[in-house]
Design a protein around this motif. Structure first.
Motif, PDB file in Angstrom:
ATOM      1  N   PHE A  86       8.012   4.089   7.833  1.00 57.22           N
ATOM      2  CA  PHE A  86       7.690   4.302   6.246  1.00 57.22           C
ATOM      3  C   PHE A  86       8.169   3.152   5.462  1.00 57.22           C
ATOM      4  N   VAL A  87       9.380   2.599   5.931  1.00 57.54           N
ATOM      5  CA  VAL A  87       9.894   1.833   5.383  1.00 57.54           C
ATOM      6  C   VAL A  87       9.716   0.100   6.010  1.00 57.54           C
ATOM      7  N   PHE A  88       9.608  -0.123   7.051  1.00 56.77           N
ATOM      8  CA  PHE A  88       9.396  -1.454   7.586  1.00 56.77           C
ATOM      9  C   PHE A  88       8.005  -1.822   7.534  1.00 56.77           C
ATOM     10  N   PRO A  94       5.495  -0.868   5.198  1.00 57.34           N
ATOM     11  CA  PRO A  94       5.103  -1.584   3.886  1.00 57.34           C
ATOM     12  C   PRO A  94       5.692  -2.723   3.743  1.00 57.34           C
ATOM     13  N   LEU A  95       6.976  -3.030   4.033  1.00 56.21           N
ATOM     14  CA  LEU A  95       7.782  -4.152   3.949  1.00 56.21           C
ATOM     15  C   LEU A  95       7.307  -5.402   4.575  1.00 56.21           C
ATOM     16  N   ILE A  96       6.636  -5.303   5.836  1.00 58.45           N
ATOM     17  CA  ILE A  96       5.950  -6.317   6.599  1.00 58.45           C
ATOM     18  C   ILE A  96       4.847  -6.542   5.876  1.00 58.45           C
ATOM     19  N   GLU A  97       4.000  -5.692   5.185  1.00 56.55           N
ATOM     20  CA  GLU A  97       2.744  -5.786   4.493  1.00 56.55           C
ATOM     21  C   GLU A  97       3.003  -6.674   3.430  1.00 56.55           C
ATOM     22  N   VAL A 109      -0.512   7.204   7.161  1.00 53.82           N
ATOM     23  CA  VAL A 109      -1.942   7.140   6.843  1.00 53.82           C
ATOM     24  C   VAL A 109      -1.913   6.462   5.467  1.00 53.82           C
ATOM     25  N   LYS A 110      -2.342   5.442   5.480  1.00 48.19           N
ATOM     26  CA  LYS A 110      -2.446   4.834   4.196  1.00 48.19           C
ATOM     27  C   LYS A 110      -3.330   5.405   3.019  1.00 48.19           C
ATOM     28  N   VAL A 111      -3.077   5.673   2.013  1.00 52.80           N
ATOM     29  CA  VAL A 111      -3.649   6.752   0.997  1.00 52.80           C
ATOM     30  C   VAL A 111      -3.736   5.798  -0.533  1.00 52.80           C
ATOM     31  N   GLU A 112      -4.693   6.300  -1.168  1.00 53.58           N
ATOM     32  CA  GLU A 112      -4.902   5.780  -2.695  1.00 53.58           C
ATOM     33  C   GLU A 112      -4.360   6.838  -3.593  1.00 53.58           C
ATOM     34  N   SER A 158       1.042  -1.167  -0.122  1.00 58.09           N
ATOM     35  CA  SER A 158      -0.071   0.036  -0.046  1.00 58.09           C
ATOM     36  C   SER A 158       0.848   1.271   0.007  1.00 58.09           C
ATOM     37  N   VAL A 159       0.191   2.402  -0.128  1.00 55.22           N
ATOM     38  CA  VAL A 159       1.011   3.595  -0.189  1.00 55.22           C
ATOM     39  C   VAL A 159       0.734   4.306   0.916  1.00 55.22           C
ATOM     40  N   TYR A 160       1.770   4.843   1.992  1.00 52.49           N
ATOM     41  CA  TYR A 160       1.329   5.550   3.037  1.00 52.49           C
ATOM     42  C   TYR A 160       2.046   7.051   2.715  1.00 52.49           C
TER      43      TYR A 160
END
Length: 158
Positions: A120-122, A124-127, A154-157, A37-39
């Motif tokens: 903001f690095v780890f 999304p990596l865990i995701e 914050v997760k964004v589209e 996802s984008v954060y």
């Protein structure tokens, strides 16, 4: 054998456009591309607009460490990345090779020191890979996750 590499992607100058450029570049070049996802997160170390961040996982038998490093540089250039000595500055596109397999190579900054430093690095990596183990310790990356880490993202589209 497939090589696995994680790449962090960040931008705070026309971030949606530059993030899409990076996703398209990696997806066009490699077959097995997984995208978090984008954060959205505040800038770190300086006052500026928020960054958009994500992590990309590439699995490919047809990529070497030198080739992925060169490709990352090419993609940043497509986004007109201006390189400065100041680590903390606005960027059109910032791509960092986080890992290459489970290699430990300090000369190439692998694993990248920001993996454990910034949510903001780890996150999304865990995701992408909940079972990812940090190459220097062998510990699950999720063991380093703290409750307050998530609150800054914050997760964004896009």
């Amino acid at each position: 054998m497939k090589n696995r590499c994680f790449i962090s992607v960040g931008s705070n100058i026309e971030p949606a456009d530059n993030i899409k450029l990076a996703i398209k570049a990696f997806s066009s070049r490699f077959e097995n591309v997984f995208i978090s996802s984008v954060y959205q997160s505040p800038s770190v170390g300086f006052d500026s607009s928020d960054f958009l961040n994500l992590v990309i996982l590439i699995e490919s038998a047809q990529i070497s460490l030198d080739e992925i490093k060169a490709f990352i540089y090419q993609v940043e250039n497509k986004a007109n990345r201006v390189r400065t000595k100041n680590k903390f500055s606005s960027r059109t596109l910032d791509l960092d090779l986080l890992t290459f397999n489970h290699m430990v190579d300090p000369a190439n900054n692998i694993p990248h020191p920001d993996i454990l430093k910034y949510p903001f690095v780890f996150i999304p990596l865990i995701e992408i890979d909940a079972n990812f183990s940090y190459p220097l310790t062998g510990e699950a990356l999720s063991a380093h996750l703290k409750v307050d880490d998530i609150g800054h993202l914050v997760k964004v589209e896009i």
